[in-house]
Design a protein around this motif. Structure first.
Motif, mmCIF file in Angstrom:
data_model
loop_
_atom_site.group_PDB
_atom_site.id
_atom_site.type_symbol
_atom_site.label_atom_id
_atom_site.label_comp_id
_atom_site.label_asym_id
_atom_site.label_seq_id
_atom_site.Cartn_x
_atom_site.Cartn_y
_atom_site.Cartn_z
ATOM 1 N N SER A 113 0.829 -1.204 0.000
ATOM 2 C CA SER A 113 0.000 0.000 0.000
ATOM 3 C C SER A 113 0.865 1.256 0.000
ATOM 4 N N SER A 114 1.915 1.263 0.810
ATOM 5 C CA SER A 114 2.788 2.442 0.889
ATOM 6 C C SER A 114 3.573 2.646 -0.406
ATOM 7 N N LEU A 115 3.771 1.561 -1.162
ATOM 8 C CA LEU A 115 4.496 1.648 -2.437
ATOM 9 C C LEU A 115 3.543 1.752 -3.632
ATOM 10 N N HIS A 116 2.250 1.773 -3.357
ATOM 11 C CA HIS A 116 1.222 1.847 -4.409
ATOM 12 C C HIS A 116 1.355 0.691 -5.407
ATOM 13 N N LEU A 117 1.594 -0.497 -4.882
ATOM 14 C CA LEU A 117 1.782 -1.667 -5.740
ATOM 15 C C LEU A 117 0.771 -2.780 -5.445
ATOM 16 N N GLN A 118 -0.338 -2.434 -4.764
ATOM 17 C CA GLN A 118 -1.300 -3.488 -4.416
ATOM 18 C C GLN A 118 -1.852 -4.180 -5.658
ATOM 19 N N ARG A 119 -2.264 -3.385 -6.648
ATOM 20 C CA ARG A 119 -2.878 -3.996 -7.833
ATOM 21 C C ARG A 119 -1.844 -4.684 -8.715
ATOM 22 N N MET A 120 -0.625 -4.181 -8.722
ATOM 23 C CA MET A 120 0.422 -4.846 -9.493
ATOM 24 C C MET A 120 0.716 -6.217 -8.886
ATOM 25 N N ALA A 121 0.753 -6.272 -7.564
ATOM 26 C CA ALA A 121 0.946 -7.559 -6.888
ATOM 27 C C ALA A 121 -0.242 -8.476 -7.167
ATOM 28 N N GLN A 122 -1.427 -7.897 -7.160
ATOM 29 C CA GLN A 122 -2.639 -8.668 -7.421
ATOM 30 C C GLN A 122 -2.639 -9.224 -8.845
ATOM 31 N N LEU A 123 -2.120 -8.456 -9.791
ATOM 32 C CA LEU A 123 -2.011 -8.928 -11.171
ATOM 33 C C LEU A 123 -1.061 -10.117 -11.253
ATOM 34 N N GLN A 124 0.066 -10.021 -10.567
ATOM 35 C CA GLN A 124 1.032 -11.124 -10.570
ATOM 36 C C GLN A 124 0.425 -12.382 -9.952
ATOM 37 N N GLY A 125 -0.299 -12.205 -8.866
ATOM 38 C CA GLY A 125 -0.978 -13.341 -8.241
ATOM 39 C C GLY A 125 -2.055 -13.917 -9.144
ATOM 40 N N SER A 126 -2.742 -13.046 -9.874
ATOM 41 C CA SER A 126 -3.800 -13.493 -10.783
ATOM 42 C C SER A 126 -3.233 -14.320 -11.933
ATOM 43 N N ILE A 127 -2.009 -14.010 -12.351
ATOM 44 C CA ILE A 127 -1.351 -14.811 -13.395
ATOM 45 C C ILE A 127 -1.083 -16.220 -12.876
ATOM 46 N N LEU A 128 -0.653 -16.317 -11.629
ATOM 47 C CA LEU A 128 -0.430 -17.635 -11.023
ATOM 48 C C LEU A 128 -1.731 -18.439 -10.985
ATOM 49 N N ILE A 129 -2.825 -17.763 -10.723
ATOM 50 C CA ILE A 129 -4.128 -18.432 -10.676
ATOM 51 C C ILE A 129 -4.590 -18.818 -12.077
ATOM 52 N N ALA A 130 -4.426 -17.891 -13.027
ATOM 53 C CA ALA A 130 -4.970 -18.071 -14.375
ATOM 54 C C ALA A 130 -4.255 -19.146 -15.184
ATOM 55 N N VAL A 131 -2.936 -19.225 -15.076
ATOM 56 C CA VAL A 131 -2.205 -20.156 -15.956
ATOM 57 C C VAL A 131 -1.346 -21.187 -15.230
ATOM 58 N N PHE A 132 -1.175 -21.036 -13.916
ATOM 59 C CA PHE A 132 -0.330 -21.991 -13.200
ATOM 60 C C PHE A 132 -1.088 -22.814 -12.163
ATOM 61 N N GLY A 133 -2.402 -22.717 -12.180
ATOM 62 C CA GLY A 133 -3.218 -23.598 -11.355
ATOM 63 C C GLY A 133 -3.249 -23.290 -9.875
ATOM 64 N N PHE A 134 -2.887 -22.078 -9.473
ATOM 65 C CA PHE A 134 -2.944 -21.707 -8.056
ATOM 66 C C PHE A 134 -4.389 -21.430 -7.650
ATOM 67 N N GLY A 135 -4.680 -21.683 -6.384
ATOM 68 C CA GLY A 135 -5.978 -21.324 -5.840
ATOM 69 C C GLY A 135 -5.906 -19.937 -5.229
ATOM 70 N N LYS A 136 -7.015 -19.230 -5.253
ATOM 71 C CA LYS A 136 -7.033 -17.877 -4.693
ATOM 72 C C LYS A 136 -6.669 -17.882 -3.214
ATOM 73 N N ASP A 137 -7.016 -18.975 -2.524
ATOM 74 C CA ASP A 137 -6.727 -19.064 -1.093
ATOM 75 C C ASP A 137 -5.234 -19.213 -0.805
ATOM 76 N N GLU A 138 -4.432 -19.480 -1.851
ATOM 77 C CA GLU A 138 -2.988 -19.607 -1.670
ATOM 78 C C GLU A 138 -2.284 -18.251 -1.693
ATOM 79 N N ILE A 139 -2.990 -17.223 -2.179
ATOM 80 C CA ILE A 139 -2.346 -15.924 -2.390
ATOM 81 C C ILE A 139 -3.146 -14.853 -1.658
ATOM 82 N N ASP A 140 -2.733 -14.537 -0.458
ATOM 83 C CA ASP A 140 -3.489 -13.616 0.390
ATOM 84 C C ASP A 140 -3.577 -12.203 -0.165
ATOM 85 N N PHE A 141 -2.602 -11.793 -0.987
ATOM 86 C CA PHE A 141 -2.638 -10.412 -1.479
ATOM 87 C C PHE A 141 -3.505 -10.259 -2.732
ATOM 88 N N VAL A 142 -4.146 -11.336 -3.160
ATOM 89 C CA VAL A 142 -5.114 -11.238 -4.257
ATOM 90 C C VAL A 142 -6.508 -11.144 -3.648
#
Length: 277
Positions: free
Chosen positions: A170-199
């Motif tokens: 939040s202090s670095l204004h990177l919440q959504r960028m981190a969320q995008l990276q986590g979403s890529i893990l979910i979308a193409v690498f089979g991660f569950g949303k519950d594995e990535i707390d910052f998404v």
């Protein structure tokens, strides 16, 4: 997703995360195309592990000539690693383009390292997110970096203080960028949303962005010239490079507006500074 892309992600997921899924038979031409994607994305190690994990799959019909080429590339890669600096950690020396945010980033690192309850794992997670942000803004999605983030989540995610990480992002204004990276893990690498707390909410464009980056094998390098002087002394700009950087900046603006803007401006200024006086 076509057959080349499906096999690419199956083998990479297998090599990086030990996922199991059946490979589809492909022609020699398509295996060559897949190998080009592997090399372009710098994920050869994961690919080879994936191939080894699926060695008994009758559909894994890699051409002998390509196997020999891969082995030669592995040997060369090992030689290069032997000559590089030992103990260097990916993302450890990464920086942010925005000077204010970069100061905050380094202050976070300093304060945490001198804290009573230092969380090295949380700092490492932050460094990986910043590293991937830097790569995305300069070259597009870096699958190697995204995979490293995923491996860290599965290997040491239970030791990460996600509340602390969220405050830092939040202090670095990177919440959504981190969320995008986590979403890529979910979308193409089979991660569950519950594995990535910052998404908190999956970014719907994650899948499309990833498929696009592996479909485009045109070198998108920051090493090209931005500006140069011609023989008459006039300054020329590289229109193709400028348009490419503008498109990329526009693409990621909503995810990290301050850092994206600073990254583009810094690249522009760097190009001007490279002009020979």
């Amino acid at each position: 997703m076509d057959i080349i892309q499906r096999n690419f992600f199956r083998l990479i997921r297998s090599g990086a995360f030990n996922d199991k899924s059946q490979i589809e038979v492909m022609s020699a031409f398509k295996w060559r195309r897949l190998y080009e994607i592997v090399m372009f994305q710098n994920v050869l190690d994961y690919f080879v592990r994936g191939v080894n994990n699926n060695a008994n799959d009758k559909n894994l019909n890699l051409p002998d000539k390509l196997v020999e080429e891969i082995q030669a590339k592995l040997d060369l890669q090992e030689e290069r690693r032997a000559g590089t600096q030992a103990g260097k950690v990916v993302g450890e020396e990464t920086e942010l383009s925005n000077s204010l945010l970069n100061k905050r980033f380094h202050k976070i690192i300093y304060n945490e390292m001198h804290s009573i309850d230092t969380s090295v794992e949380t700092l490492r997670m932050l460094q990986l997110i910043v590293f991937n942000t830097n790569a995305m803004l300069n070259r597009g999605i870096n699958l190697d970096g995204i995979i490293r983030l995923g491996q860290f989540l599965r290997g040491k995610g239970d030791k990460v203080d996600f509340l602390k990480l969220e405050n830092w992002l939040s202090s670095l204004h990177l919440q959504r960028m981190a969320q995008l990276q986590g979403s890529i893990l979910i979308a193409v690498f089979g991660f569950g949303k519950d594995e990535i707390d910052f998404v908190k909410k999956e970014e719907p464009v994650a899948y499309k962005l990833t498929i696009k980056i592996i479909s485009n094998l045109v070198k998108d390098t920051v090493g090209e010239w931005h500006f140069r002087q011609n023989a008459a002394g006039f300054v020329q700009n590289n229109g193709k490079m400028l348009r490419r950087n503008l498109r990329r900046s526009y693409k990621y603006m909503r995810y990290a507006p301050l850092e994206t803007t600073s990254n583009f401006i810094n690249g522009f200024i760097k190009g001007l500074s490279e002009i020979e006086e």
